[in-house]
Design a protein around this motif. Structure first.
Motif, PDB file in Angstrom:
ATOM      1  N   TYR A 166      12.855  37.278  -5.793  1.00  0.00           N
ATOM      2  CA  TYR A 166      13.749  36.966  -4.681  1.00  0.00           C
ATOM      3  C   TYR A 166      13.527  37.983  -3.561  1.00  0.00           C
ATOM      4  O   TYR A 166      13.505  39.191  -3.800  1.00  0.00           O
ATOM      5  CB  TYR A 166      15.192  36.991  -5.145  1.00  0.00           C
ATOM      6  N   TYR A 167      13.396  37.460  -2.340  1.00  0.00           N
ATOM      7  CA  TYR A 167      13.140  38.276  -1.164  1.00  0.00           C
ATOM      8  C   TYR A 167      14.253  38.083  -0.140  1.00  0.00           C
ATOM      9  O   TYR A 167      14.709  36.952   0.073  1.00  0.00           O
ATOM     10  CB  TYR A 167      11.829  37.878  -0.501  1.00  0.00           C
ATOM     11  N   CYS A 168      14.645  39.156   0.516  1.00  0.00           N
ATOM     12  CA  CYS A 168      15.486  38.996   1.693  1.00  0.00           C
ATOM     13  C   CYS A 168      14.612  39.183   2.930  1.00  0.00           C
ATOM     14  O   CYS A 168      13.562  39.824   2.878  1.00  0.00           O
ATOM     15  CB  CYS A 168      16.669  39.948   1.694  1.00  0.00           C
ATOM     16  N   ALA A 169      15.061  38.598   4.034  1.00  0.00           N
ATOM     17  CA  ALA A 169      14.288  38.638   5.262  1.00  0.00           C
ATOM     18  C   ALA A 169      15.231  38.497   6.453  1.00  0.00           C
ATOM     19  O   ALA A 169      16.333  37.972   6.324  1.00  0.00           O
ATOM     20  CB  ALA A 169      13.255  37.522   5.275  1.00  0.00           C
ATOM     21  N   SER A 170      14.756  38.967   7.602  1.00  0.00           N
ATOM     22  CA  SER A 170      15.567  38.866   8.816  1.00  0.00           C
ATOM     23  C   SER A 170      14.853  38.022   9.855  1.00  0.00           C
ATOM     24  O   SER A 170      13.624  37.970   9.903  1.00  0.00           O
ATOM     25  CB  SER A 170      15.877  40.244   9.394  1.00  0.00           C
ATOM     26  N   SER A 171      15.640  37.358  10.686  1.00  0.00           N
ATOM     27  CA  SER A 171      15.090  36.482  11.705  1.00  0.00           C
ATOM     28  C   SER A 171      15.964  36.509  12.950  1.00  0.00           C
ATOM     29  O   SER A 171      17.182  36.566  12.839  1.00  0.00           O
ATOM     30  CB  SER A 171      15.004  35.048  11.179  1.00  0.00           C
ATOM     31  N   PRO A 172      15.344  36.438  14.124  1.00  0.00           N
ATOM     32  CA  PRO A 172      16.150  36.330  15.345  1.00  0.00           C
ATOM     33  C   PRO A 172      16.623  34.905  15.595  1.00  0.00           C
ATOM     34  O   PRO A 172      17.428  34.671  16.511  1.00  0.00           O
ATOM     35  CB  PRO A 172      15.176  36.783  16.435  1.00  0.00           C
ATOM     36  N   LEU A 173      16.135  33.953  14.771  1.00  0.00           N
ATOM     37  CA  LEU A 173      16.426  32.539  14.983  1.00  0.00           C
ATOM     38  C   LEU A 173      17.150  31.961  13.777  1.00  0.00           C
ATOM     39  O   LEU A 173      16.965  32.445  12.659  1.00  0.00           O
ATOM     40  CB  LEU A 173      15.129  31.757  15.207  1.00  0.00           C
ATOM     41  N   VAL A 174      17.893  30.914  14.001  1.00  0.00           N
ATOM     42  CA  VAL A 174      18.497  30.176  12.899  1.00  0.00           C
ATOM     43  C   VAL A 174      17.414  29.283  12.304  1.00  0.00           C
ATOM     44  O   VAL A 174      16.940  28.361  12.955  1.00  0.00           O
ATOM     45  CB  VAL A 174      19.681  29.324  13.388  1.00  0.00           C
ATOM     46  N   ALA A 226       9.622  31.827  10.421  1.00  0.00           N
ATOM     47  CA  ALA A 226      10.584  32.282  11.427  1.00  0.00           C
ATOM     48  C   ALA A 226      11.124  33.671  11.129  1.00  0.00           C
ATOM     49  O   ALA A 226      11.772  34.280  11.972  1.00  0.00           O
ATOM     50  CB  ALA A 226      11.744  31.298  11.529  1.00  0.00           C
ATOM     51  N   TYR A 227      10.858  34.185   9.944  1.00  0.00           N
ATOM     52  CA  TYR A 227      11.384  35.475   9.515  1.00  0.00           C
ATOM     53  C   TYR A 227      10.329  36.557   9.737  1.00  0.00           C
ATOM     54  O   TYR A 227       9.192  36.406   9.304  1.00  0.00           O
ATOM     55  CB  TYR A 227      11.821  35.410   8.047  1.00  0.00           C
ATOM     56  N   ASP A 228      10.736  37.637  10.405  1.00  0.00           N
ATOM     57  CA  ASP A 228       9.745  38.622  10.811  1.00  0.00           C
ATOM     58  C   ASP A 228       9.694  39.868   9.929  1.00  0.00           C
ATOM     59  O   ASP A 228       8.670  40.555   9.907  1.00  0.00           O
ATOM     60  CB  ASP A 228       9.961  39.032  12.278  1.00  0.00           C
ATOM     61  N   TYR A 229      10.743  40.182   9.235  1.00  0.00           N
ATOM     62  CA  TYR A 229      10.732  41.334   8.331  1.00  0.00           C
ATOM     63  C   TYR A 229      11.180  40.903   6.943  1.00  0.00           C
ATOM     64  O   TYR A 229      12.127  40.127   6.811  1.00  0.00           O
ATOM     65  CB  TYR A 229      11.642  42.445   8.855  1.00  0.00           C
ATOM     66  N   TRP A 230      10.480  41.460   5.940  1.00  0.00           N
ATOM     67  CA  TRP A 230      10.703  41.068   4.552  1.00  0.00           C
ATOM     68  C   TRP A 230      10.865  42.298   3.672  1.00  0.00           C
ATOM     69  O   TRP A 230      10.241  43.332   3.911  1.00  0.00           O
ATOM     70  CB  TRP A 230       9.510  40.266   4.029  1.00  0.00           C
ATOM     71  N   GLY A 231      11.681  42.145   2.628  1.00  0.00           N
ATOM     72  CA  GLY A 231      11.765  43.174   1.614  1.00  0.00           C
ATOM     73  C   GLY A 231      10.627  43.028   0.617  1.00  0.00           C
ATOM     74  O   GLY A 231       9.804  42.119   0.713  1.00  0.00           O
ATOM     75  N   GLN A 232      10.607  43.920  -0.359  1.00  0.00           N
ATOM     76  CA  GLN A 232       9.521  43.926  -1.345  1.00  0.00           C
ATOM     77  C   GLN A 232       9.777  42.950  -2.491  1.00  0.00           C
ATOM     78  O   GLN A 232       8.866  42.673  -3.274  1.00  0.00           O
ATOM     79  CB  GLN A 232       9.326  45.345  -1.906  1.00  0.00           C
ATOM     80  N   GLY A 233      10.986  42.457  -2.591  1.00  0.00           N
ATOM     81  CA  GLY A 233      11.316  41.492  -3.627  1.00  0.00           C
ATOM     82  C   GLY A 233      11.933  42.125  -4.860  1.00  0.00           C
ATOM     83  O   GLY A 233      11.690  43.288  -5.170  1.00  0.00           O
ATOM     84  N   THR A 234      12.734  41.338  -5.562  1.00  0.00           N
ATOM     85  CA  THR A 234      13.328  41.761  -6.819  1.00  0.00           C
ATOM     86  C   THR A 234      13.225  40.607  -7.806  1.00  0.00           C
ATOM     87  O   THR A 234      13.484  39.452  -7.469  1.00  0.00           O
ATOM     88  CB  THR A 234      14.789  42.223  -6.627  1.00  0.00           C
ATOM     89  N   GLN A 235      12.828  40.926  -9.024  1.00  0.00           N
ATOM     90  CA  GLN A 235      12.576  39.889 -10.032  1.00  0.00           C
ATOM     91  C   GLN A 235      13.886  39.431 -10.672  1.00  0.00           C
ATOM     92  O   GLN A 235      14.696  40.256 -11.108  1.00  0.00           O
ATOM     93  CB  GLN A 235      11.638  40.425 -11.113  1.00  0.00           C
ATOM     94  N   VAL A 236      14.049  38.130 -10.746  1.00  0.00           N
ATOM     95  CA  VAL A 236      15.161  37.520 -11.474  1.00  0.00           C
ATOM     96  C   VAL A 236      14.554  36.630 -12.561  1.00  0.00           C
ATOM     97  O   VAL A 236      13.748  35.748 -12.266  1.00  0.00           O
ATOM     98  CB  VAL A 236      16.058  36.681 -10.546  1.00  0.00           C
ATOM     99  N   THR A 237      14.935  36.895 -13.795  1.00  0.00           N
ATOM    100  CA  THR A 237      14.446  36.114 -14.916  1.00  0.00           C
ATOM    101  C   THR A 237      15.635  35.543 -15.682  1.00  0.00           C
ATOM    102  O   THR A 237      16.515  36.297 -16.098  1.00  0.00           O
ATOM    103  CB  THR A 237      13.582  36.960 -15.857  1.00  0.00           C
ATOM    104  N   VAL A 238      15.642  34.235 -15.841  1.00  0.00           N
ATOM    105  CA  VAL A 238      16.734  33.556 -16.538  1.00  0.00           C
ATOM    106  C   VAL A 238      16.168  32.957 -17.824  1.00  0.00           C
ATOM    107  O   VAL A 238      15.281  32.102 -17.783  1.00  0.00           O
ATOM    108  CB  VAL A 238      17.367  32.457 -15.671  1.00  0.00           C
ATOM    109  N   SER A 239      16.674  33.415 -18.943  1.00  0.00           N
ATOM    110  CA  SER A 239      16.197  32.928 -20.230  1.00  0.00           C
ATOM    111  C   SER A 239      17.045  31.752 -20.707  1.00  0.00           C
ATOM    112  O   SER A 239      18.247  31.682 -20.437  1.00  0.00           O
ATOM    113  CB  SER A 239      16.228  34.044 -21.259  1.00  0.00           C
ATOM    114  N   SER A 240      16.403  30.853 -21.431  1.00  0.00           N
ATOM    115  CA  SER A 240      17.116  29.649 -21.906  1.00  0.00           C
ATOM    116  C   SER A 240      17.736  29.885 -23.272  1.00  0.00           C
ATOM    117  O   SER A 240      17.509  30.877 -23.917  1.00  0.00           O
ATOM    118  CB  SER A 240      16.146  28.477 -21.970  1.00  0.00           C
TER     119      SER A 240
END
Length: 122
Positions: A94-102, A108-122
């Motif tokens: 999962y990544y967060c990002a910022s944008s000057p636009l809707v 459309a997103y100009d800056y991004w984070g490095q990401g964080t892993q989400v793992t859902v087990s069944s």
């Protein structure tokens, strides 16, 4: 230059919950729309949720609507993603990002984070 740092990912069982956080270094954080995206192995990065500068307008992908909630605290320069009723198909980076636009479009997103892993087990 803007830095976005995600946290809160991890391993959770199906039906469980996680809250992701994204801290921004930008002084004008409150002026920008913030979004969450995710990318599963072998798949393209996809839109998850977005929130406008005031927090009064939000948008969600159909696949997460009713389960995920995006929010922001401009005083803390932080955006959150509360994820409930998690499913194995939510497994991704999962990544967060910022944008000057809707927008729900990756480009459309100009800056991004490095990401964080989400793992859902069944």
């Amino acid at each position: 230059q803007v830095q976005l740092v995600e946290s809160g990912g991890g391993l959770v069982q199906a039906g469980g919950s996680l809250r992701l956080s994204c801290a921004a270094s930008r002084r004008t954080f409150s002026s920008y729309l913030m979004g969450w995206f995710r990318q599963a192995p072998g798949k393209e990065r996809e839109f998850v949720a977005a929130i406008n500068w005031s927090g009064g307008i939000t948008s969600y992908a159909d696949s997460v609507k009713g389960r995920f909630t995006i929010s922001r605290d401009n005083a803390k320069n932080t955006v959150y993603l509360q994820m409930n009723s998690l499913k194995p198909e939510d497994t991704a980076v999962y990544y967060c990002a910022s944008s000057p636009l809707v927008s729900t479009v990756v480009a459309a997103y100009d800056y991004w984070g490095q990401g964080t892993q989400v793992t859902v087990s069944s």
